[in-house]
Every structure is written in structure tokens, then in C-alpha cells.
Design a protein around this motif. Structure first.
Motif, short mmCIF file in Angstrom:
data_model
loop_
_atom_site.label_atom_id
_atom_site.label_comp_id
_atom_site.label_asym_id
_atom_site.label_seq_id
_atom_site.Cartn_x
_atom_site.Cartn_y
_atom_site.Cartn_z
N ARG A 19 0.82 -1.22 0.00
CA ARG A 19 0.00 0.00 0.00
C ARG A 19 0.85 1.27 0.00
NH1 ARG A 19 -3.92 -3.23 2.49
NH2 ARG A 19 -3.00 -3.27 4.55
N LYS A 25 1.31 4.29 -4.70
CA LYS A 25 1.41 5.76 -4.59
C LYS A 25 1.90 6.41 -5.87
CE LYS A 25 1.56 5.98 0.33
NZ LYS A 25 2.06 6.65 1.48
N ASP A 34 -3.22 6.71 -11.00
CA ASP A 34 -4.49 6.50 -10.30
C ASP A 34 -4.25 5.71 -9.00
OD1 ASP A 34 -7.12 6.23 -9.55
OD2 ASP A 34 -7.80 5.56 -11.53
N LYS A 36 -5.75 5.95 -6.16
CA LYS A 36 -6.99 5.50 -5.52
C LYS A 36 -7.44 4.15 -6.10
CE LYS A 36 -11.70 6.93 -4.49
NZ LYS A 36 -12.76 7.89 -4.73
N TRP A 37 -7.42 4.03 -7.42
CA TRP A 37 -7.80 2.77 -8.07
C TRP A 37 -6.82 1.65 -7.70
CZ3 TRP A 37 -11.20 -0.32 -9.78
CH2 TRP A 37 -10.89 -1.36 -10.64
N LEU A 39 -5.06 1.39 -5.02
CA LEU A 39 -5.32 1.01 -3.63
C LEU A 39 -6.55 0.09 -3.56
CD1 LEU A 39 -4.55 1.19 -0.67
CD2 LEU A 39 -5.91 3.29 -0.52
N THR A 40 -7.57 0.39 -4.33
CA THR A 40 -8.75 -0.47 -4.38
C THR A 40 -8.38 -1.88 -4.84
OG1 THR A 40 -10.24 1.38 -4.79
CG2 THR A 40 -11.02 -0.79 -5.49
#
Length: 174
Positions: A19, A25, A34, A36-37, A39-40
Motif C-alpha cells: 500500500r 502511490k 491512479d 486510488k484505483w 489502492l482499491t
């Protein structure tokens, strides 16, 4: 990253390390990265890996565009080492589906379904988690090398599929 690839070797990472890595990152110079994507995807991967850990599987590797410099990868690809008898008898699939509320653990090509905008039909695990984890028991993967030879997952994951450049992969550890 070297040519947009991890330098060749196995990178042993926990989920916390993953992560916080450049793979999630991103490099500071990528404006379209991206995170956020990504991390998802890691959170979804963690769900599936914890199910593998629960049944005693701990040799799990990830690859694909997620470990390359693609700003928005479609998914995470991976493989895990398992027992041939568990796979052949269906015990592996049964044990994993007993843990997964969506019963996505299958590699039967008949369960593949289309997804809008994609030519390749996808497995149920991909539709739910955007993760594809394949069992490895020492047989060829279906991925060919630059000479047309069918490779096992360990070799296939350590080269790009288009240019056959050597690259690193990530081993998920507890």
C-alpha cells in the motif's frame, strides 16, 4: 522502475508495504497515476490472499500491468503454488469458495463472461474483484515465450508479454 518495469528480482512485500509502495502511490512525476484505483485493487487482492492463507497457501505472486508504470491498470494478475491433488479433485475450489461470499474461485473457461469494452471474457473473480489468481502446480501456464514455447507461471511472470524484457514480480508475504 526500469523501462517502466520493476528491475528483475522477487520483491517480498506485506500488504502494508505494498500500500505504501511506488506501485500504489506512484512516481511523483506521473500526473495521471491512479493511486486510488490501485489502492482499491490492493484491498481486493488482500481479500483473496487472506482466503488463500486461511487454507494454507502462502506462495503468492502478483504481476501484470499493476507492477508496471501503467497509470490505471485494468486488474492485478497473479499465481499461487498449490497441491496438484487439491486442484485436480476440486478441493481447492471448494475450500476457497467456502470462504468467499461471492463464490468466485473457479478457473473453468465456461464461467468466463464478457465485460463491456473487453475482447477477452473474464473469470468471476475478475468481475467481482478485478483480480485474476491462477493455481500453479508445475504445468505450463498458456503464456508463450518469444520462441513460442509454453512457459510455467514463474518464468512467464518474469518477462513482459510483448517485448519479453526481464522484470521483477511481487511476492505477497504475511
Amino acid at each position: 522502475m526500469n523501462f517502466g518495469l520493476l528491475p528483475p528480482k522477487d520483491y517480498l512485500l506485506t500488504f502494508e508495504e505494498l500500500r505504501n509502495s511506488i506501485l500504489v502511490k506512484g512516481p511523483i512525476f506521473y500526473k495521471t497515476w491512479d493511486a486510488k484505483w490501485r489502492l482499491t485493487l490492493v484491498e481486493n487482492l488482500e481479500i483473496m490472499v487472506k482466503q488463500l492463507w486461511e487454507i494454507g497457501i502462502d506462495q503468492i505472486y502478483i504481476d501484470g500491468s499493476f507492477v508496471e508504470d501503467k497509470a490505471h491498470p485494468n486488474d492485478i494478475d497473479g499465481y499461487f503454488e498449490c497441491d496438484l491433488l487439491d486442484l485436480a479433485t476440486g478441493d481447492l475450489e471448494r475450500k476457497l469458495n467456502a470462504l468467499d461470499p461471492y463464490k468466485v474461485w473457479t478457473w473453468d473457461s465456461k464461467t468466463r463472461k464478457p465485460y463491456r469494452g473487453y475482447t477477452k471474457k473474464q473469470l468471476p473473480m475478475w468481475h467481482r474483484y478485478r483480480i485474476e489468481l491462477y493455481p500453479h502446480v508445475g504445468f505450463p501456464s498458456g503464456i508463450r515465450d518469444e520462441f513460442g514455447n509454453d512457459q510455467q507461471f514463474p518464468a512467464a511472470f518474469r518477462k513482459t508479454r510483448d517485448t519479453y524484457l526481464p522484470k521483477g514480480i511481487v511476492k505477497i508475504i504475511k
